[in-house]
Design an enzyme around this catalytic site. Structure first.
Site, PDB file in Angstrom:
ATOM      1  N   THR A  18      33.005 -18.079  33.147  1.00  0.00           N
ATOM      2  CA  THR A  18      32.375 -19.389  32.594  1.00  0.00           C
ATOM      3  C   THR A  18      33.488 -20.217  32.327  1.00  0.00           C
ATOM      4  O   THR A  18      34.868 -19.953  32.242  1.00  0.00           O
ATOM      5  CB  THR A  18      31.765 -19.184  31.410  1.00  0.00           C
ATOM      6  N   ASN A  40      32.795 -22.818  30.004  1.00  0.00           N
ATOM      7  CA  ASN A  40      32.160 -23.417  28.839  1.00  0.00           C
ATOM      8  C   ASN A  40      33.131 -22.530  27.571  1.00  0.00           C
ATOM      9  O   ASN A  40      32.718 -21.506  27.429  1.00  0.00           O
ATOM     10  CB  ASN A  40      30.900 -23.034  28.663  1.00  0.00           C
ATOM     11  N   GLU A  50      28.867 -24.476  41.998  1.00  0.00           N
ATOM     12  CA  GLU A  50      27.574 -25.148  41.972  1.00  0.00           C
ATOM     13  C   GLU A  50      26.246 -24.178  41.629  1.00  0.00           C
ATOM     14  O   GLU A  50      26.125 -23.125  42.162  1.00  0.00           O
ATOM     15  CB  GLU A  50      27.322 -25.707  43.408  1.00  0.00           C
ATOM     16  N   ASP A  86      23.857 -17.159  32.232  1.00  0.00           N
ATOM     17  CA  ASP A  86      23.240 -18.432  32.606  1.00  0.00           C
ATOM     18  C   ASP A  86      22.215 -18.481  31.597  1.00  0.00           C
ATOM     19  O   ASP A  86      21.577 -17.694  31.271  1.00  0.00           O
ATOM     20  CB  ASP A  86      22.616 -18.594  33.902  1.00  0.00           C
ATOM     21  N   PHE A 104      27.160 -25.213  19.522  1.00  0.00           N
ATOM     22  CA  PHE A 104      27.226 -26.385  20.599  1.00  0.00           C
ATOM     23  C   PHE A 104      25.714 -26.576  21.206  1.00  0.00           C
ATOM     24  O   PHE A 104      24.779 -26.046  20.730  1.00  0.00           O
ATOM     25  CB  PHE A 104      28.120 -25.903  21.663  1.00  0.00           C
ATOM     26  N   TYR A 150      22.339 -27.414  22.346  1.00  0.00           N
ATOM     27  CA  TYR A 150      20.826 -27.845  21.667  1.00  0.00           C
ATOM     28  C   TYR A 150      20.966 -27.191  20.147  1.00  0.00           C
ATOM     29  O   TYR A 150      19.701 -27.357  19.587  1.00  0.00           O
ATOM     30  CB  TYR A 150      19.900 -27.446  22.354  1.00  0.00           C
ATOM     31  N   ASP A 151      21.994 -26.568  19.784  1.00  0.00           N
ATOM     32  CA  ASP A 151      21.891 -25.582  18.509  1.00  0.00           C
ATOM     33  C   ASP A 151      21.518 -26.531  17.410  1.00  0.00           C
ATOM     34  O   ASP A 151      20.689 -26.236  16.497  1.00  0.00           O
ATOM     35  CB  ASP A 151      23.474 -25.169  18.153  1.00  0.00           C
ATOM     36  N   LYS A 185      24.706 -16.629  13.695  1.00  0.00           N
ATOM     37  CA  LYS A 185      24.303 -16.819  15.182  1.00  0.00           C
ATOM     38  C   LYS A 185      24.522 -15.636  16.164  1.00  0.00           C
ATOM     39  O   LYS A 185      23.784 -15.492  16.990  1.00  0.00           O
ATOM     40  CB  LYS A 185      24.909 -18.182  15.501  1.00  0.00           C
TER      41      LYS A 185
END
Ligand code: ITT
Length: 200
Positions: free
Chosen positions: A7, A9, A40, A69, A150, A152-153, A173
């Protein structure tokens, strides 16, 4: 045991590190391996994109690799943003713009705004190719609350909690999340395999 996490991220890296450390698995990042790559994500399922990311990095490194994902699926939006969660607001997307777009889309929809977070992990090694799924249901609230986490948290209130994911401390979390659930299944899979190959 060391596993590559495919990743870019940094939030996913941090969460996976925290979760897997507690489970005795060490993460190697793409940065650790000197790999710079943008894969991609052109598949139309979480599973397809997770496989694409894990397989691409496994081919490059030949090391056991996992890819995550994930995304948010909102009932009233027929499962959107779904696989498009990271780029929901279009070309110029970022977390804030994605959240604003979500609130705009939900403005006239009846409440409660039921939703779920989904995390699909693909584990790829020389002989294995396994999928693990974690889901958490909850509601999308009317305005962002909280600064942890991060994406939509700040808008997602998991069932059973009055706080959003972004209001919960990271250690909570990371003990209840969709990512935790998928990674726990991965951990259990590895543990069972080790038991089978090493009975003592
Ligand atoms: P990599 O593909 O490099 O792993 P990415 O951020 O592009 O990073 P995804 O394609 O899986 O990852 O998109 C995930 C998006 O879903 C992410 O950008 C967030 O918008 C959202 N998301 C996933 N997990 C989340 C979480 O725990 N909390 C909040 N939002 C999350």
């Amino acid at each position: 045991m060391k596993i590559v996490l495919a990743t870019n991220n940094p939030h996913k890296i941090q969460e996976a590190q925290e979760i897997l450390q507690n489970l005795g698995i060490e993460i190697l990042t793409l940065k650790d391996l000197g790999i710079e790559i943008k894969i991609e994500e052109d598949q139309n399922t979480f599973e397809g994109n997770a496989r694409k990311k894990a397989h691409t990095i496994f081919e490059l490194t030949q090391l056991p690799t996992i890819a995550d994902d994930s995304g948010l699926m909102v009932e009233a939006l027929n499962g959107e943003p779904g696989v498009n969660s990271s780029c929901y607001a279009g070309e110029e997307h970022n977390y804030e713009k994605n959240n604003q777009k979500l609130l705009k889309e939900l403005k006239d929809k009846p409440k409660p705004h039921r939703a779920k977070f989904v995390c699909v992990i693909n584990y790829k090694s020389k002989i294995e190719d396994e999928i693990f799924v974690g889901e958490v249901t909850g509601e999308i609230i009317d305005e962002p609350r909280g600064t942890n986490g991060f994406g939509y948290d700040p808008l997602f209130k998991p069932d059973g909690y009055d706080a959003t994911y972004a209001e919960l401390p990271s250690d909570i979390k990371n003990r209840i999340s969709h990512r935790y659930k998928a990674l726990l299944k991965f951990h259990d899979y590895l543990s069972n395999k080790l038991k089978l190959t090493c009975p003592h």
